[in-house]
Design a protein around this motif. Structure first.
Motif, short mmCIF file in Angstrom:
data_model
loop_
_atom_site.label_atom_id
_atom_site.label_comp_id
_atom_site.label_asym_id
_atom_site.label_seq_id
_atom_site.Cartn_x
_atom_site.Cartn_y
_atom_site.Cartn_z
N TRP A 20 5.64 95.78 -15.79
CA TRP A 20 4.28 95.98 -14.96
C TRP A 20 3.65 94.79 -14.34
CZ3 TRP A 20 -0.25 94.12 -16.48
CH2 TRP A 20 -0.48 93.66 -17.81
N PHE A 21 3.55 93.65 -15.26
CA PHE A 21 2.91 92.55 -14.69
C PHE A 21 3.46 91.78 -13.57
CE2 PHE A 21 1.96 87.93 -14.85
CZ PHE A 21 0.52 88.07 -15.11
N LEU A 22 4.92 91.78 -13.64
CA LEU A 22 5.71 91.28 -12.34
C LEU A 22 5.55 91.97 -11.34
CD1 LEU A 22 8.99 90.20 -14.17
CD2 LEU A 22 6.87 88.65 -13.50
N THR A 23 5.38 93.55 -11.56
CA THR A 23 5.09 94.49 -10.04
C THR A 23 3.86 94.12 -9.65
OG1 THR A 23 6.60 96.16 -11.36
CG2 THR A 23 5.20 96.72 -9.59
N CYS A 44 2.30 91.21 -9.87
CA CYS A 44 2.25 90.12 -9.28
C CYS A 44 2.66 90.42 -8.01
CB CYS A 44 2.70 89.04 -9.96
SG CYS A 44 2.12 88.71 -11.37
N VAL A 45 3.66 91.21 -7.78
CA VAL A 45 4.31 91.14 -6.76
C VAL A 45 3.51 91.82 -5.69
CG1 VAL A 45 6.41 92.34 -5.47
CG2 VAL A 45 6.73 91.08 -7.47
N ALA A 46 3.05 93.14 -6.16
CA ALA A 46 2.00 93.84 -5.10
C ALA A 46 0.76 92.88 -4.80
CB ALA A 46 1.32 95.12 -5.95
N ALA A 47 0.27 92.14 -5.94
CA ALA A 47 -0.85 91.32 -5.57
C ALA A 47 -0.50 90.25 -4.52
CB ALA A 47 -1.46 90.49 -6.71
N ALA A 48 0.72 89.79 -4.63
CA ALA A 48 1.16 88.60 -3.50
C ALA A 48 1.32 89.27 -2.37
CB ALA A 48 2.64 88.17 -3.96
#
Length: 984
Positions: free
Chosen positions: A739-742, A744-748
């Motif tokens: 969820w955190f990586l997702t 981060c990807v969404a934030a990026a």
């Protein structure tokens, strides 16, 4: 009379003394002893038990010990709160697999599922000195203490003695007989049968305090007391009879599977009763102590003896060692079987073994007193003796002949004697090889091509080539000359101590440290511990008629089928079945010997003999014991320094990925034969062969789901494998979760999208700025240069129409045109200056507009009235400029296109806004139509006002005049966006 008295006295003494029991060791058993240096907390072993999982539990005076055959784990008052006292009196394994522990002053403790529970006064146990625990056939638990007999009922202990006809007593042992009666021994001997209690008298009288009770398979009840051993025959008189062969206090009684009765005593060792006869085992020759406190036969058939000074294991074994008198600690030894089937054993002294006895042997004549290294009888029946520094001796009957270096022998220190197919005698020495044939020696040393001078082994292959093993390679002698091949090249740096040719023509080479090599059909195959060998150092190789290889080495003797080894050559992943005879067979302190031939032999009866520092070792093939696969267990799991449970599905918190797993196998006998392999799925793609290592270690493991598997097997049964496994979920740090990586990807992605949109807005803003600047420039040009040029054009046209008729007027018109041009130029310069510079200081709008109206009125001869209402105030330069431009455009349009009779210009100053009105009474126009013929004045005026955030209104119609009204806020105009490379 005197003779009769002496005889009578002798008869009386013989009847009064107890029967003498022979003292000797046990044939067919090996023994091993554990003491404090091996892991026991204290050496007094008072109780023994084995739980269904295979663990041996040892009750000592210093704590409770769990033993898997390799490692001891101690439970005591320091690490187990339920154990209030360290001394353990008794142990019992219940039918359900629970372990019951009777302690010396700490009450009764139950071990179930890895947890300890204590029963004490709160549960009704009034005495904490628990000597015996029994579960009867009905599942009832009985507890015997120093002060009473108790029965466990519903989790509480109820006292049984001292009431209902049962006398009070101290209880030391409890036993149920085949009829379901309960025997209670201690300060007296009671038999409880239902509600009936019977007190039995023993021959020992009141001093016969009972210590142990046992009923054997034949129905005999045995009672051990402080005065000896008594028995009650099931078909006898109902009276106990003393057993005269047993003396001392009988502490423990056990019947083995083979029907033997083991009797442990205090101070008198062990009495072993088999088939009605007694054998005695004593210290220090056989037992670690004569005080025997406990006995147990485990599931594997081992007998465990707990003594005052340690724990001893007795195991059946096909291995036996025969100590040689006067030869302890010899530095080498050879064994050779003669034609009469006797064995020659050359050690510090020469021995001859025959009739199960080894006796020193001395040759008559000059050979007497000379140290002999080896013996060999040739095909002609001549006996040859190799000596330690005295050359080679030929012995024929009573005649002996010595051959030394003076006679042509290459060296006087003999290590090997071998006879070739042609009858030649080959002698390996410390300095090379000599060949004896037809009464003369031919020598082969390093100058003749021998790889090294120190000879260790000799063998002739079926082609007649002699193979010579040395301490630095192997040499091959073919037709009197040394030749090189793949074997010679590969083994040139190895110590070759053993050479053997099998019936199929394969040559086998045993080395020190490099393992075993096979040369067959031009192919050389290497075998080491990685392929399943017991050791990489091989002293000697023997092959029996069944095709079994017997190999000696530093850690014992191993056997393996030759066909198994050949299969490994074809399929390297296979493991041969290797049986190691080592510590579990009584060879824990035995050092095998090699390097001088023959370092072993096969006897005519099929026995295998090897020399050792403790004497000749004999193995009788086919007498070994078989057992089930060892139980693999996971002992300990440590993740990032934190100890975890070993069962269930584990959840590990986020950490550094450091994992340590300790595993083992429950085998109470042959732990040196154990081999392991492990695998961490899915991290490991292949199994890791751990051999004897019992620890798996991982670092930097990523988070995820893992399954650790460990497989245990014995070398002699590699296909019989047991396995243990544990699953674990290693949680990731929050920054490594999906969820955190997702996020981060969404934030990026959102950031990239935001940057993209911001960039687009910048581009649009710059584009709009460019358009605005273009429009502004267009408006400025229209309102200045174009307007000025238009005025000059009108003046010039008027001047041209006059011709020469009115020179004064023409001159005046030309002067006005010049003035207009100069004004237009000045306005153009001011526009350019405004484009490149910041706005100037605020001016007076009314004055500027008034002058503009006056100037246009003079030029057009049309009256233009100006009026200002409200409180006049300073106006921002930008607003002033745009309003002046709008006023100029509106007035110019009116006087040029509308032909009005008058024009009215008004400025109305409000609190927050400024209104400007321009009215004319001219011809008007259609305000809804689009500009034509390139005229964009109205558009420019509208853009200027809207740019200022104001309102623009225009009303006009044909013949109705024109009304223009604008309203702008009295604030600064918004700054224009910068344009790359343009005007800001």
């Amino acid at each position: 009379m005197t003779v009769r008295l002496a005889c009578a006295l002798l008869l009386y003494v013989s009847l009064a003394l107890p029967a003498t029991v022979p003292q000797r060791g046990l044939q067919g058993y090996s023994r091993r002893i554990w003491q404090t240096q091996d892991g026991l907390p204290e050496e007094a072993v008072q109780a023994l038990a084995q739980t269904p999982d295979g663990y041996l539990w040892i009750g000592t005076s210093g704590g409770l010990v769990r033993f898997d055959g390799a490692e001891m784990v101690v439970f005591n008052r320091e690490n187990t709160p339920a154990l209030r006292e360290n001394s353990v009196f008794c142990l019992l394994v219940s039918k359900s697999g629970d372990l019951w522990i009777g302690t010396e002053g700490g009450g009764l403790v139950r071990y179930r599922g890895g947890a300890f529970r204590r029963f004490s006064g709160e549960e009704g146990l009034s005495n904490g000195f628990v000597r015996s625990v029994l579960e009867d056939r009905g599942g009832q638990f009985w507890v015997g203490t120093d002060d009473g007999l108790f029965r466990l009922e519903g989790g509480r202990l109820a006292r049984v003695d001292g009431r209902a006809g049962v006398p009070a007593l101290a209880v030391h042992d409890l036993r149920e007989d085949s009829r379901g009666r309960l025997w209670v021994g201690g300060s007296s001997l009671l038999m409880l049968d239902g509600g009936r209690a019977v007190d039995y008298r023993l021959e020992g009288g009141s001093s016969a305090r009972v210590k142990s009770i046992l009923q054997t398979r034949d129905g005999v009840l045995w009672v051990g007391t402080v005065a000896g051993l008594e028995r009650l025959n099931p078909n006898g008189t109902g009276r106990f009879n003393q057993v005269p062969e047993v003396s001392g206090t009988v502490r423990v009684l056990r019947e083995a599977r083979d029907g033997a009765l083991w009797i442990g005593t205090i101070g008198e060792g062990i009495f072993l009763r088999r088939a009605g006869s007694f054998t005695r085992l004593r210290a220090p020759g056989y037992l670690p102590s004569d005080t025997v406190l406990s006995l147990l036969e485990d599931h594997e058939g081992n007998l465990w003896v707990g003594t005052q000074t340690g724990l001893m294991r007795l195991s059946t074994t096909p291995v036996s060692t025969f100590p040689l008198p006067g030869a302890a600690g010899s530095d080498f030894s050879t064994i050779y079987q003669d034609v009469d089937k006797s064995l020659w054993i050359a050690s510090t002294r020469l021995y001859r073994y025959a009739g199960q006895t080894a006796r020193p042997y001395r040759f008559a004549g000059p050979l007497n007193g000379i140290r002999i290294r080896n013996l060999f009888r040739d095909r002609a029946g001549v006996l040859w003796a190799g000596t330690d520094g005295h050359g080679l001796w030929c012995i024929e009957g009573a005649r002996s002949v010595q051959y030394t270096k003076r006679d042509g022998l290459i060296n006087d220190f003999i290590r090997a004697i071998y006879q070739g197919r042609d009858g030649s005698l080959w002698i390996g020495t410390d300095e090379g090889v000599s060949r004896w044939r037809q009464g003369r020696f031919v020598n082969y040393g390093v100058p003749q091509g021998l790889c090294y001078f120190s000879i260790r082994s000799l063998a002739e292959d079926r082609n007649g080539d002699l193979w010579i093993g040395t301490d630095h390679g192997v040499s091959r002698l073919h037709d009197g000359a040394f030749v090189r091949d793949a074997v010679v090249d590969r083994l040139r740096a190895e110590r070759v101590w053993a050479i053997h040719e099998d019936p199929s023509g394969g040559l086998w080479f045993g080395t020190l440290g490099a393992g075993l090599f096979r040369w067959k059909a031009g192919q050389l195959t290497a075998y080491t511990t990685e392929q399943g060998l017991a050791n990489n150092s091989i002293y000697h190789i023997l092959e029996d008629p069944t095709g079994t290889f017997w190999m000696s080495g530093p850690n014992g003797i191993s056997s393996v089928m030759r066909l198994d080894l050949e299969r490994v050559a074809e399929s390297p992943s296979d493991r041969p079945a290797v049986t190691l005879y080592g510590i579990s067979d009584g060879l824990e302190t035995t050092q095998m010997h090699g390097g001088t031939q023959p370092a072993g032999c096969l006897s005519a009866s099929g026995e295998v003999w090897f020399p050792s520092n403790k004497g000749p070792v004999r193995i009788t093939p086919g007498t070994g014991t078989s057992s089930n696969p060892p139980a693999a267990v996971i002992e300990r799991i440590v993740a990032d320094g934190r100890t975890l449970p070993t069962t269930g599905k584990l959840e590990l918190p986020p950490g550094n990925g450091k994992l340590e797993i300790q595993y083992s196998a429950i085998r109470l006998r042959s732990q040196e034969r154990m081999r392991f392999r492990y695998k961490l799925e899915p991290f490991d793609s292949e199994w890791t062969e751990a051999f004897g290592r019992r620890l798996a270690f991982y670092t930097n493991l990523p988070p995820g789901h893992y399954r650790f598997r460990v497989a245990a097997y014995e070398m002699n049964a590699p296909a019989s494998v047991s396995e243990a496994a544990v699953e674990m979920d290693w949680k990731p740090h929050f920054y490594a979760t999906a969820w955190f990586l997702t996020l981060c990807v969404a934030a990026a992605a959102g950031g990239v999208l935001g940057i993209h949109r911001f960039r687009l807005r910048q581009i649009h803003a710059r584009f709009e700025g460019i358009l605005e600047e273009r429009n502004r420039v267009a408006r400025e040009l229209h309102d200045t240069i174009i307007q000025g040029c238009g005025g000059v054009s009108a003046l010039l046209e008027a001047s041209a129409t006059l011709g020469d008729a009115d020179p004064a007027m023409k001159h005046e018109l030309l002067e006005c045109a010049r003035t207009q041009i100069r004004g237009t130029i000045d306005e153009a310069r001011r526009v350019v200056w405004d484009l490149r510079q910041s706005p100037a200081a605020e001016g007076e709008l009314c004055t500027t507009v008034s002058k503009l109206a006056e100037q246009l009125s003079q030029e057009s001869h049309i009256p233009i009235a100006f009026d200002a209402t409200g409180k006049q105030r300073a106006v921002d330069h930008a607003i002033e400029h745009d309003l002046v431009m709008v006023a100029r455009e509106a007035l110019s349009n009116a006087v040029r296109h509308a032909a009005p009779s008058s024009v009215q210009l008004r400025l109305c100053f409000g609190t927050r806004e400024l209104k400007m009105q321009v009215d004319d009474d001219g011809r008007g126009f259609d305000a809804a139509s689009s500009p034509a013929n390139g005229h964009y004045g109205i558009i420019g005026m509208r853009e200027r006002i809207e740019h200022l955030g104001g309102k623009f209104a225009l009303r006009s119609g044909p013949g109705e005049g024109t009304h223009l009204e604008v309203e702008v806020p009295l604030t600064s105009r918004p700054s224009m966006p910068a344009v790359n490379g343009g005007i800001a």
